[in-house]
Design an enzyme around this catalytic site. Structure first.
Site, PDB file in Angstrom:
ATOM      1  N   SER A  47       0.849  -1.204   0.000  1.00  0.00           N
ATOM      2  CA  SER A  47       0.000   0.000   0.000  1.00  0.00           C
ATOM      3  C   SER A  47       0.880   1.248   0.000  1.00  0.00           C
ATOM      4  CB  SER A  47      -0.941   0.012   1.212  1.00  0.00           C
ATOM      5  OG  SER A  47      -0.227  -0.231   2.407  1.00  0.00           O
ATOM      6  N   GLU A 183      -9.112  -9.883   2.971  1.00  0.00           N
ATOM      7  CA  GLU A 183      -9.427  -8.482   2.660  1.00  0.00           C
ATOM      8  C   GLU A 183     -10.779  -8.408   1.955  1.00  0.00           C
ATOM      9  OE1 GLU A 183      -6.302  -6.176   0.849  1.00  0.00           O
ATOM     10  OE2 GLU A 183      -7.636  -4.475   0.473  1.00  0.00           O
TER      11      GLU A 183
HETATM   12  O1  KIV Z   1      -0.417  -3.426   1.523  1.00  0.00           O
HETATM   13  C1  KIV Z   1      -1.158  -3.355   2.505  1.00  0.00           C
HETATM   14  O2  KIV Z   1      -1.122  -2.421   3.288  1.00  0.00           O
HETATM   15  C2  KIV Z   1      -2.105  -4.443   2.709  1.00  0.00           C
HETATM   16  C3  KIV Z   1      -3.199  -4.217   3.707  1.00  0.00           C
HETATM   17  C4  KIV Z   1      -4.165  -3.219   3.238  1.00  0.00           C
HETATM   18  C5  KIV Z   1      -3.830  -5.488   4.129  1.00  0.00           C
HETATM   19  O3  KIV Z   1      -2.010  -5.453   2.088  1.00  0.00           O
END
Ligand code: KIV
Length: 259
Positions: A47, A183
Site C-alpha cells: 500500500s 481483505e
Molecule cells: O499493503 C497493505 O497495506 C495491505 C493491507 C491493506 C492489508 O495489504
C-alpha cells in the site's frame, strides 16, 4: 520487560481468544509510535505505493521499495512482529519467489512475509515454510490483480467464490501458512474461515469475527484524503498520533472496532 511478540505468540493468542492488532507503517517515526502504542504486528505493505509514492495502484512497487521502508521500520522498533509484502510479480516462479523471500528476511528483516495468494501457491508456501519462512496468505480482495479484477469491490459474495476462499485458506494452512489475511470479504465468510482454520485470521473490511484487524495507518489518522467504509479516523477522538494508534489497539482488543 514485556513478553517478546512472535508469530508463535500470535498463534497462542488465537487459542486463548485474545485479539491482536496489525497496522501498516513505512517509516521509523510512525513505526516507533505503533510499537509504543501496543501494536503487535507492523505491516510494511505494498500500500506504500499508493499512500507514500502516490501511485494509483500497488502494482509499481518493487522489492527495493519494500526493503528500503522495512529497514527504516526495523531501525526504530524492537518488540513488534515485522510483516513485509512480496510485491507484484516478485513471486511468479519458484526460484524468483524463494530468492525474493530470502531478501525480505535478510535485507528487510522480515519476520513474516505476506503474499497475495490462492490455492495455486500451495507448493510455494510449502517450500517457504520448509525453509523457515513464516508466511501470511492474503486472500479475498487481492489488490495486485486490480487490472484483472477491474474494481476493489468485495470478494466472496457468491457461494462459489466464498467456498473457494474457504478451501484456499484450509489448503494453504495445510501447506504451512502461519497466518491468513482476508481483505474485503463478507463478515459471515470471515467468521467461517476463522472458525475453520487453526492459524490466526487477520481481517480488513471483513467484520469483527476474526482474530485480528489490520488497517493502513494513514486511514486511522484521517490523512488519506478519504476514509474507506471499513476504517475509522481514530485521530478525531484522540489528542495525538500515538493516542490515536492506542485508541485503535484498545478498540480492536475490547471488541468495539469494527462495529
Ligand atoms: O499493503 C497493505 O497495506 C495491505 C493491507 C491493506 C492489508 O495489504
Amino acid at each position: 520487560m514485556s513478553q517478546p511478540i512472535t508469530v508463535k505468540l500470535l498463534k497462542d493468542k488465537k487459542q486463548k481468544g485474545e485479539k491482536f492488532t496489525v497496522l501498516t507503517a513505512y517509516d521509523a517515526t510512525l513505526a516507533s509510535l505503533c510499537e509504543k502504542a501496543g501494536v503487535d504486528v507492523i505491516l510494511v505493505g505494498d500500500s506504500l505505493g499508493m499512500v507514500i509514492q502516490g501511485h494509483e495502484t500497488t502494482v509499481p512497487v518493487t522489492m527495493d521499495d519494500i526493503i528500503y521502508h522495512a529497514r527504516a521500520v526495523a531501525r526504530s522498533t524492537k518488540n513488534v512482529v515485522k510483516m513485509l509484502d512480496m510485491p507484484f510479480m516478485s513471486f511468479s516462479y519458484p526460484t524468483q519467489a524463494i530468492d525474493n523471500a530470502a531478501r525480505l528476511m535478510q535485507e528487510g528483516y522480515a519476520e513474516v512475509i505476506k503474499l497475495e495468494s490462492g490455492a495455486h501457491q500451495e507448493q510455494l508456501i510449502r517450500d517457504l515454510s520448509i525453509n523457515g519462512v513464516p508466511v501470511c496468505a492474503h486472500l479475498g480482495l487481492t489488490p495486485q490483480t486490480i487490472h484483472k479484477l477491474g474494481s476493489y469491490g468485495k470478494r466472496g459474495k457468491d457461494s462459489q467464490e466464498a467456498q473457494q476462499i474457504l478451501s484456499d485458506a484450509e489448503q494453504l494452512e495445510k501447506a504451512g501458512a502461519d497466518l491468513i489475511l482476508l481483505e474485503c470479504v463478507p463478515p459471515v465468510l470471515a467468521k467461517k474461515v476463522t472458525d475453520t482454520v487453526s492459524v490466526p485470521v487477520i481481517g480488513i473490511g471483513a467484520g469483527r469475527d476474526v482474530d485480528a484487524q489490520v488497517l493502513v495507518i494513514y486511514d486511522i489518522l484521517g490523512a488519506s484524503g478519504y476514509i474507506p467504509s471499513f476504517a475509522k479516523n481514530f485521530l478525531a477522538e484522540s489528542d495525538s498520533i500515538e493516542g490515536a494508534i492506542r485508541h485503535y489497539v484498545e478498540s480492536v482488543k475490547n471488541g468495539s472496532f469494527p462495529v
